[in-house]
Design an enzyme around this catalytic site. Structure first.
Site, PDB file in Angstrom:
ATOM      1  N   HIS A  75      -1.752  -6.687   2.197  1.00 52.52           N
ATOM      2  CA  HIS A  75      -1.317  -7.325   0.960  1.00 52.52           C
ATOM      3  C   HIS A  75      -0.134  -8.228   1.273  1.00 52.52           C
ATOM      4  O   HIS A  75       0.421  -8.197   2.373  1.00 52.52           O
ATOM      5  CB  HIS A  75      -0.963  -6.299  -0.130  1.00 52.52           C
TER       6      HIS A  75
ATOM      7  N   CYS B 159       8.011  -9.161   3.137  1.00 49.87           N
ATOM      8  CA  CYS B 159       6.855  -8.749   2.332  1.00 49.87           C
ATOM      9  C   CYS B 159       6.132  -9.927   1.683  1.00 49.87           C
ATOM     10  O   CYS B 159       5.060  -9.750   1.117  1.00 49.87           O
ATOM     11  CB  CYS B 159       7.282  -7.747   1.272  1.00 49.87           C
TER      12      CYS B 159
ATOM     13  N   HIS C 222       0.662  -8.630   5.343  1.00 54.97           N
ATOM     14  CA  HIS C 222       0.909  -7.507   6.252  1.00 54.97           C
ATOM     15  C   HIS C 222       0.091  -6.315   5.766  1.00 54.97           C
ATOM     16  O   HIS C 222      -0.466  -6.344   4.668  1.00 54.97           O
ATOM     17  CB  HIS C 222       2.403  -7.161   6.300  1.00 54.97           C
TER      18      HIS C 222
ATOM     19  N   HIS D 298      -0.694  -1.845   5.602  1.00 59.29           N
ATOM     20  CA  HIS D 298      -0.150  -0.493   5.550  1.00 59.29           C
ATOM     21  C   HIS D 298      -1.275   0.513   5.766  1.00 59.29           C
ATOM     22  O   HIS D 298      -2.437   0.245   5.431  1.00 59.29           O
ATOM     23  CB  HIS D 298       0.471  -0.198   4.184  1.00 59.29           C
TER      24      HIS D 298
ATOM     25  N   HIS E 119      -9.637  -1.240   3.801  1.00 63.41           N
ATOM     26  CA  HIS E 119      -9.833  -2.401   4.680  1.00 63.41           C
ATOM     27  C   HIS E 119     -10.062  -3.689   3.887  1.00 63.41           C
ATOM     28  O   HIS E 119     -10.911  -4.508   4.225  1.00 63.41           O
ATOM     29  CB  HIS E 119     -10.969  -2.150   5.681  1.00 63.41           C
TER      30      HIS E 119
ATOM     31  N   GLU F  20       3.483   3.948   1.388  1.00 61.91           N
ATOM     32  CA  GLU F  20       3.157   2.766   2.187  1.00 61.91           C
ATOM     33  C   GLU F  20       3.438   3.008   3.659  1.00 61.91           C
ATOM     34  O   GLU F  20       2.746   2.495   4.525  1.00 61.91           O
ATOM     35  CB  GLU F  20       3.994   1.571   1.725  1.00 61.91           C
TER      36      GLU F  20
END
Length: 117
Positions: free
Chosen positions: A15, A26, A30, A32, A69, A107
């Site tokens: 996201h 952010c 990137h 998580h 994914h 996260e």
């Protein structure tokens, strides 16, 4: 007595938070390794439990499959902060899990949000 049980689920997703300044880490795309913890609370019923864990999984696993994914920005109708992700899960689950008491979104191992009733 009131009890709370929890069940955790994992998924991988990317996201970005484009509303943040361009130099914020952010802001960039990137990923998580998310952990979602779903809690239900109530009294012990005639089966000697609050709710069957399998019943929780029946409603949570399709949501996990929707996100796994993926780029969350392409899937969710909201800003993809952990807070909004917790709210999205809550809104999706409350109709089928009336005893819902907690959604926890992790996260990272050290960063999480908890949404409670």
């Amino acid at each position: 007595m009131k009890y709370e049980i929890t069940k955790s689920y994992r998924f991988e997703a990317a996201h970005s938070l484009p509303h943040l300044p361009a130099d914020h880490q952010c802001h960039r795309l990137h990923g998580h390794s998310y952990e979602i913890i779903v809690g239900v609370a109530g009294e012990i019923d005639g089966k000697e439990w609050i709710q069957d864990y399998a019943d929780i999984s029946t409603v949570v696993k399709p949501l996990i499959a929707t996100l796994d994914h993926r780029n969350l920005n392409d899937v969710l109708p909201c800003v993809t902060t952990a807070e909004r992700l917790a709210q999205w899960f809550w809104n999706q689950l409350i109709g089928n899990l009336p005893l819902l008491s907690r959604i926890e979104v992790r996260e990272t191992p050290t960063s999480n949000v908890i949404l409670t009733r």
